[in-house]
Design a protein around this motif. Structure first.
Motif, PDB file in Angstrom:
ATOM      1  N   THR A 248       3.622  -1.081   3.706  1.00 11.06           N
ATOM      2  CA  THR A 248       3.147  -0.197   3.603  1.00 11.06           C
ATOM      3  C   THR A 248       4.018   1.539   3.629  1.00 11.06           C
ATOM      4  O   THR A 248       4.960   1.146   4.263  1.00 11.06           O
ATOM      5  CB  THR A 248       2.097   0.624   5.180  1.00 11.06           C
ATOM      6  OG1 THR A 248       1.004  -0.375   5.087  1.00 11.06           O
ATOM      7  CG2 THR A 248       1.247   1.361   4.702  1.00 11.06           C
TER       8      THR A 248
ATOM      9  N   VAL B 222      -4.241   6.962  -1.505  1.00 10.53           N
ATOM     10  CA  VAL B 222      -3.788   5.575  -0.982  1.00 10.53           C
ATOM     11  C   VAL B 222      -4.736   4.748  -1.742  1.00 10.53           C
ATOM     12  O   VAL B 222      -5.309   4.306  -1.978  1.00 10.53           O
ATOM     13  CB  VAL B 222      -4.134   5.653   0.176  1.00 10.53           C
ATOM     14  CG1 VAL B 222      -4.266   3.864   1.412  1.00 10.53           C
ATOM     15  CG2 VAL B 222      -4.086   6.654   1.835  1.00 10.53           C
TER      16      VAL B 222
ATOM     17  N   GLU C 198       2.155  -7.806   4.497  1.00 10.65           N
ATOM     18  CA  GLU C 198       2.148  -5.866   4.354  1.00 10.65           C
ATOM     19  C   GLU C 198       2.871  -5.343   4.693  1.00 10.65           C
ATOM     20  O   GLU C 198       3.833  -5.473   4.891  1.00 10.65           O
ATOM     21  CB  GLU C 198       0.882  -5.568   5.054  1.00 10.65           C
ATOM     22  CG  GLU C 198       0.080  -4.408   4.385  1.00 10.65           C
ATOM     23  CD  GLU C 198      -0.924  -4.122   6.031  1.00 10.65           C
ATOM     24  OE1 GLU C 198      -1.227  -3.045   5.598  1.00 10.65           O
ATOM     25  OE2 GLU C 198      -1.102  -4.652   6.403  1.00 10.65           O
TER      26      GLU C 198
ATOM     27  N   THR D 251       0.887  -1.446  -0.006  1.00 12.05           N
ATOM     28  CA  THR D 251      -0.142  -0.289  -0.030  1.00 12.05           C
ATOM     29  C   THR D 251       0.868   1.212   0.030  1.00 12.05           C
ATOM     30  O   THR D 251       1.451   1.362   0.894  1.00 12.05           O
ATOM     31  CB  THR D 251      -1.077   0.200   1.402  1.00 12.05           C
ATOM     32  OG1 THR D 251      -1.510  -1.251   1.609  1.00 12.05           O
ATOM     33  CG2 THR D 251      -1.729   1.258   0.825  1.00 12.05           C
ATOM     34  N   ARG D 252       0.211   2.546  -1.277  1.00 10.10           N
ATOM     35  CA  ARG D 252       1.573   3.030  -1.327  1.00 10.10           C
ATOM     36  C   ARG D 252       0.504   4.424  -1.394  1.00 10.10           C
ATOM     37  O   ARG D 252      -0.810   4.445  -1.155  1.00 10.10           O
ATOM     38  CB  ARG D 252       1.984   3.421  -2.924  1.00 10.10           C
ATOM     39  CG  ARG D 252       2.422   5.025  -3.037  1.00 10.10           C
ATOM     40  CD  ARG D 252       2.729   5.350  -3.773  1.00 10.10           C
ATOM     41  NE  ARG D 252       1.744   5.365  -4.788  1.00 10.10           N
ATOM     42  CZ  ARG D 252       1.750   5.461  -6.298  1.00 10.10           C
ATOM     43  NH1 ARG D 252       3.466   5.597  -6.861  1.00 10.10           N
ATOM     44  NH2 ARG D 252       1.080   5.806  -6.841  1.00 10.10           N
ATOM     45  N   SER D 253       0.900   5.298   0.164  1.00 10.69           N
ATOM     46  CA  SER D 253       0.187   6.538   0.378  1.00 10.69           C
ATOM     47  C   SER D 253       0.828   7.914   0.291  1.00 10.69           C
ATOM     48  O   SER D 253       2.171   8.271   0.454  1.00 10.69           O
ATOM     49  CB  SER D 253       0.404   6.721   2.063  1.00 10.69           C
ATOM     50  OG  SER D 253      -0.494   8.199   2.916  1.00 10.69           O
TER      51      SER D 253
END
Length: 161
Positions: A154, A115, A152, A87-89
């Motif tokens: 992030t 996001v 996961e 996941t890229r914020s």
């Protein structure tokens, strides 16, 4: 004679009881120490990507207290599998025109955020543009592990318009 045998038995019982209490106490202490040092998360900086592995300089992280379990950064290999969620914020950087209007100033905390779930290739591309700080979670205790599979990943990265 019967009385002295009873006293000996009481001493034996008390000694045995104290020994049991010490052993139980040490067991509880060791168990609590293990729980305090166990973690399923690291936080750090991505140094390189090779194949399906991320090489990270990271600290083992206590998610309950939101504190580092280690004082120094450790080199860790994180294996990305088909089950790993990345996941890229991202924060959208202002364009040159927008920067001209503000005299080149902007407030990162006020930038629009995006996001998204991305693939390993997007993460590699982002690393080629910027430094990547990330958090990696595993589905099990990884405390002290130098290599593990990620459940996961992030990270935060700038997104250029």
């Amino acid at each position: 004679m019967f009385l002295s045998e009873t006293k000996l038995s009481n001493k034996t019982i008390i000694t045995f009881g104290l020994l049991v209490m010490i052993i139980v106490g040490l067991g509880i202490y060791a168990g609590l120490r293990y729980v305090a040092l166990s973690t399923s998360e690291i936080k750090g900086n991505l140094t390189r990507v090779e194949g399906s592995s991320l090489f990270v300089s990271a600290k083992y992280w206590n998610t309950k207290s939101n504190t580092a379990l280690t004082n120094t950064f450790t080199p860790i290999e994180v294996v990305i599998t088909s089950e790993t969620r990345i996941t890229r914020s991202g924060f959208l950087l202002p364009t040159e025109e927008e920067l001209k209007k503000t005299g080149g100033a902007f407030y990162p905390e006020k930038l629009p955020k995006e996001v998204t779930v991305v693939d390993l290739e997007t993460l590699k591309k982002d690393l080629s543009i910027s430094t990547i700080s990330l958090a990696v979670k595993a589905g099990h205790n990884i405390s002290g592990s130098k290599k593990f599979e990620a459940a996961e990943v992030t990270y935060t990265a700038p997104i250029f318009k």
